[in-house]
Design a protein around this motif. Structure first.
Motif, PDB file in Angstrom:
ATOM      1  N   ARG A  36      -4.598  -2.153   2.392  1.00 14.08           N
ATOM      2  CA  ARG A  36      -3.426  -2.417   1.815  1.00 14.08           C
ATOM      3  C   ARG A  36      -2.116  -2.645   2.729  1.00 14.08           C
ATOM      4  N   GLU A  53       1.460  -5.800   0.874  1.00 14.59           N
ATOM      5  CA  GLU A  53       0.450  -5.199  -0.172  1.00 14.59           C
ATOM      6  C   GLU A  53       0.951  -3.761  -0.683  1.00 14.59           C
ATOM      7  N   SER A  54       1.926  -3.232   0.193  1.00  5.59           N
ATOM      8  CA  SER A  54       2.267  -1.639  -0.314  1.00  5.59           C
ATOM      9  C   SER A  54       3.701  -1.519   0.714  1.00  5.59           C
ATOM     10  N   ASP A  55       4.128  -0.432   0.349  1.00  4.20           N
ATOM     11  CA  ASP A  55       5.334  -0.306   0.801  1.00  4.20           C
ATOM     12  C   ASP A  55       5.317  -0.046   2.569  1.00  4.20           C
TER      13      ASP A  55
END
Length: 357
Positions: A36, A53-55
């Motif tokens: 991710r 896809e993520s922080d």
């Protein structure tokens, strides 16, 4: 001005939009990754969208934009920061999606607490993040290590009671003796004990039996493998081309397969693995690894001055042939593959020394 919102209508350009809101506004990464970590940079009018896809992925996108503006971090700490002064910051039109080629990317400081301080490690963590070195750890990474000494220690009573569990090796006088730290992997009690250790770990930690987790099964970091008739009969008969010792790869694959068979279907997501290293740096010629057997490439015996693909090396083409066989297996049945590299000199792993190619 910093604005916290999840509403696209609240965005008034010029603006830089980060994370989930940027994805909502169109900066969806074009490819998904197991870790991710994929991100997308997208300009819309006076708005720069940095979605991920993520922080963590969005943060990597921020660093990518900063690099295009001339920012760099050449070493850990403030001394390594390169931040140009600009009265006006202009961002070109962008629609770029990036993802890591390797799920696991990591450098590490050599030495213990006497050498590397807590402050050193904190600076290193920040620097690694800015280099977009991930924190993702696949299950197969848990299978790394030289495991047999710890296994012998855990079962010391059994080994003391029956030394035939140790490898049959020659002592200084050339006599065949049962001696550690290597073990007699062909003895069915070894696989049974390793399987029981895994069951007990699940019970102690309260894990569900379908939890995805990895365990190492690799040898001690030395020579002295078993010369017993049983090991000779179970092995491939191949000789490791670098060390000149009997190749141990097939015996390790057999051990992994035997442990997984002993566990049975009750633990479907247990992975086992070992280093492709020293006298076990080959490809199995006799046994097909279970798909849950991971291989961690640690080419300590091959040229560390040449890259894997460098035809000028005499040893690297041998290892590339091994690597290509494992890669073909991974494409067929999904065996995890990891790489744990070495620099030119084993005594260091951070000096700015590059391979020829």
């Amino acid at each position: 001005e910093v604005v916290h919102t999840s509403d696209p209508r609240a965005v008034k350009g010029p603006a830089v939009v980060l994370g989930a809101l940027a994805v909502k506004m169109g900066a969806t990464p074009k490819e998904a990754t197991p870790s991710r970590e994929g991100f997308r940079l997208l300009t819309r009018g006076k708005t720069l969208l940095i979605g991920g896809e993520s922080d963590e992925a969005a943060l990597f996108g921020v660093y990518a934009v900063l690099e295009t503006l001339g920012v760099d971090w050449v070493m850990p700490g403030e001394i390594g920061e390169v931040i140009p002064r600009r009265a006006t910051v202009a961002v070109p039109r962008l629609d770029e999606s990036q993802k890591p080629d390797f799920s696991m990317r990591r450098l590490w400081y050599r030495g213990g607490a006497d050498t590397v301080t807590a402050q050193d490690r904190a600076r290193m963590e920040v620097w690694l993040r800015r280099q977009r070195a991930g924190v993702f750890q696949p299950v197969s990474a848990q299978t790394a290590g030289h495991y047999w000494p710890a296994f012998v220690k855990r079962h010391k009573a059994a080994f003391d009671a029956d030394p035939t569990l140790y490898a049959l090796r020659r002592d200084a006088q050339g006599r065949l003796v049962r001696k550690g730290p290597q073990i007699e992997t062909t003895d069915p009690r070894i696989a049974a004990m390793m399987a029981q250790d895994i069951r007990e770990t699940f019970e102690t930690k309260g894990w569900p039996r379908d939890k995805a987790v990895g365990f190492p099964i690799g040898p001690a970091d030395t020579a002295g493998y078993s010369l017993s008739p049983e090991s000779a009969a179970a092995g491939s008969g191949a000789i490791d081309p670098i060390s000149g010792e009997p190749d141990q790869t097939d015996l390790l694959v057999k051990l992994a397969n035997d442990v997984l068979a002993a566990l049975g279907p009750a633990y479907p997501n247990v992975h086992l693995g070992f280093y492709s290293y020293a006298a076990h740096g080959g490809y199995p010629g006799r046994y097909t690894p279970d798909p849950r057997v991971a291989v961690i490439f640690a080419p300590i015996n091959f040229s560390r001055y040449h890259a894997l693909t460098d035809g000028a090396s005499r040893s690297q083409p041998l290892y590339k042939a091994v690597f290509d066989q494992w890669a073909a297996l991974a494409r067929r049945q999904g065996n995890p593959m990891l790489y744990r590299g070495y620099n030119w000199n084993l005594a260091e792993n951070m000096l700015p020394y590059s391979k020829l190619r």
